[in-house]
Design an enzyme around this catalytic site. Sequence first.
Site, PDB file in Angstrom:
ATOM      1  N   ASP A  31       0.846  -1.195   0.000  1.00 57.04           N
ATOM      2  CA  ASP A  31       0.000   0.000   0.000  1.00 57.04           C
ATOM      3  C   ASP A  31       0.883   1.248   0.000  1.00 57.04           C
ATOM      4  O   ASP A  31       1.747   1.397   0.861  1.00 57.04           O
ATOM      5  CB  ASP A  31      -0.945   0.008   1.209  1.00 57.04           C
ATOM      6  CG  ASP A  31      -2.114   0.970   1.005  1.00 57.04           C
ATOM      7  OD1 ASP A  31      -1.866   2.134   0.629  1.00 57.04           O
ATOM      8  OD2 ASP A  31      -3.262   0.560   1.213  1.00 57.04           O
ATOM      9  N   SER A  80      -7.031   4.010  -1.679  1.00 57.57           N
ATOM     10  CA  SER A  80      -6.763   2.570  -1.613  1.00 57.57           C
ATOM     11  C   SER A  80      -7.997   1.736  -1.917  1.00 57.57           C
ATOM     12  O   SER A  80      -7.877   0.603  -2.391  1.00 57.57           O
ATOM     13  CB  SER A  80      -6.229   2.187  -0.229  1.00 57.57           C
ATOM     14  OG  SER A  80      -4.946   2.722  -0.056  1.00 57.57           O
ATOM     15  N   THR A 133      -7.868  -2.119   1.614  1.00 54.80           N
ATOM     16  CA  THR A 133      -7.289  -3.041   0.630  1.00 54.80           C
ATOM     17  C   THR A 133      -7.847  -4.460   0.766  1.00 54.80           C
ATOM     18  O   THR A 133      -8.393  -5.001  -0.201  1.00 54.80           O
ATOM     19  CB  THR A 133      -5.756  -3.012   0.683  1.00 54.80           C
ATOM     20  OG1 THR A 133      -5.319  -1.654   0.593  1.00 54.80           O
ATOM     21  CG2 THR A 133      -5.138  -3.825  -0.440  1.00 54.80           C
ATOM     22  N   GLU A 253      -1.016  -7.959   2.184  1.00 55.62           N
ATOM     23  CA  GLU A 253      -0.780  -6.517   2.065  1.00 55.62           C
ATOM     24  C   GLU A 253       0.258  -6.034   3.072  1.00 55.62           C
ATOM     25  O   GLU A 253       0.124  -6.256   4.271  1.00 55.62           O
ATOM     26  CB  GLU A 253      -2.077  -5.712   2.278  1.00 55.62           C
ATOM     27  CG  GLU A 253      -1.825  -4.225   2.026  1.00 55.62           C
ATOM     28  CD  GLU A 253      -2.947  -3.309   2.450  1.00 55.62           C
ATOM     29  OE1 GLU A 253      -3.049  -2.214   1.882  1.00 55.62           O
ATOM     30  OE2 GLU A 253      -3.720  -3.666   3.362  1.00 55.62           O
ATOM     31  N   ASP A 300      -1.013   0.067  -4.799  1.00 56.46           N
ATOM     32  CA  ASP A 300      -2.291   0.662  -5.202  1.00 56.46           C
ATOM     33  C   ASP A 300      -2.114   2.104  -5.691  1.00 56.46           C
ATOM     34  O   ASP A 300      -2.910   2.611  -6.468  1.00 56.46           O
ATOM     35  CB  ASP A 300      -3.321   0.555  -4.071  1.00 56.46           C
ATOM     36  CG  ASP A 300      -2.767   0.947  -2.701  1.00 56.46           C
ATOM     37  OD1 ASP A 300      -1.570   1.305  -2.594  1.00 56.46           O
ATOM     38  OD2 ASP A 300      -3.540   0.888  -1.728  1.00 56.46           O
ATOM     39  N   HIS A 301      -1.021   2.744  -5.209  1.00 54.36           N
ATOM     40  CA  HIS A 301      -0.728   4.144  -5.535  1.00 54.36           C
ATOM     41  C   HIS A 301       0.540   4.487  -4.787  1.00 54.36           C
ATOM     42  O   HIS A 301       1.054   3.639  -4.054  1.00 54.36           O
ATOM     43  CB  HIS A 301      -1.870   5.070  -5.081  1.00 54.36           C
ATOM     44  CG  HIS A 301      -2.202   4.881  -3.628  1.00 54.36           C
ATOM     45  ND1 HIS A 301      -1.407   5.357  -2.599  1.00 54.36           N
ATOM     46  CD2 HIS A 301      -3.203   4.189  -3.019  1.00 54.36           C
ATOM     47  CE1 HIS A 301      -1.913   4.991  -1.445  1.00 54.36           C
ATOM     48  NE2 HIS A 301      -2.999   4.255  -1.668  1.00 54.36           N
TER      49      HIS A 301
HETATM   50 MG    MG Z   1      -4.311  -0.629   2.251  1.00 48.10          MG
HETATM   51 ZN    ZN Z   2      -3.226   6.058   1.921  1.00 47.37          ZN
END
Ligand code: MG
Ligand code: ZN
Length: 430
Positions: A31, A80, A133, A253, A300-301
């Site tokens: 994440d 997320s 997530t 994650e 995710d970013h």
């Molecule tokens: Mg997350």
């Molecule tokens: Zn965040």
Amino acid sequence: MKKSAILLVASLCSSVFASPAPKNIIMVVGDGMGPEYTTAYRMYMDDKSTPELEWTIFDRLLVGMASTHPHLSNGYVTDSAAAATALSTGIKTYNGAIGVDIDKKSVQTVLEFAKQQGRKTGVAVTSQINHATPAGFAAHNVSRQNYDEIANSYFDEKVNGQFKLDVMLGGGWKYFIRKDRNLVEEFKQAGYSYVDDMSQLAQLPTKQPVLGLFADVGLPWALDVQNKPRLPALVTTAVKQLENDKGFFLLVEGSQIDWGGHANDIAAAMGEMHDLGLTLEWLSHYVDSHPDTLFIVTADHSTGGMTIGARGEYNWDPEPLKHLRSSPEMLGKQLVDVNNRVSLANEQLGFELTKEEQQELTVIDSNDPKVFSKVIKKILDNRSVTGWTTGGHTGIDVQIFAKGPGSELFGGHRDNTDIAKTVFKLLGKK
Ligand code: MG
Ligand code: ZN
């Protein structure tokens, strides 16, 4: 005769060039782990006794890049929840959406499809297990903020009459043990083994459904549980519990790289990267000995706009980040009540503060631990030459890493929704 010869050649070709569909698929999300984090981690792990900058596990597994934007009606920068939904369902949605599309309709996730196909399923994360997530893979809700509803759905929503998740490992007492509902008791009565301390992981009966919750919300920072890698412990347990003849799907994650980014805390972020790096080392060995298993890693970013080299200096120095005995957040709490702030900070940071740095700490007139940790983070940024541009997310592309059968399908530039679409195909969706 001729026809069968052609068929023979064709079948030989397909067996040579297309790897068989994987039995087990493990999706790993770092994440907030934009490319700046994997680059910084390479420098953080650099062996200074050699002339070269060694590759990390991330470098060895890299196959491609992905765009991350949410549904374009929400702009270019994702949260997320929308990103998890893209990675789990293959559709673009709005920020905050958990497994639902732009019209708030539920969309099947790869995890649910795997379960429908008879595979076992699990999540192993360092946040609460109902955080955006993991929820994006195992739940459907109009908002990531509906934590109690998402937790309830893990018990109430079924796939083919079965619980959606055979293994759940992470944090979340706050949401699973409540006044109005005790989901831990409900899961126990439904046949799940429950553990609430990571030391109990090794004693779990194998091949049984498991719920393991180890914190009220997210787990403590990796920096605050040193010498006890926490995500590797969760992932090795999850894999052991999930192994079966029909295969499994596991969502892993490294949840708190993002939290380090939001807090603009480079030391905590590197601690989280190392926890994930160790997990990937283990998964990579696992795939070597289990060639029927594919694992795919992406982010995710990115978060924080972290900069390697700040203030116009052509330098970045991870050395001051390597010897912390506690996270800056934890150190902030410890500093509030201590008489000799400087000696405690020296001890916990693993270096001697300069006169100016001592001054910044001693002038603080506050009981707020955040004020102390902010000064500590500033000292670490200054020493490491780290910059930040935001306390939020950024829109940069993220990397894709993969190993195992089907890993060749994730190369080149992709959109994050393509990752889910490819996973669906590998799971056998027509
Ligand atoms: Mg997350
Ligand atoms: Zn965040």
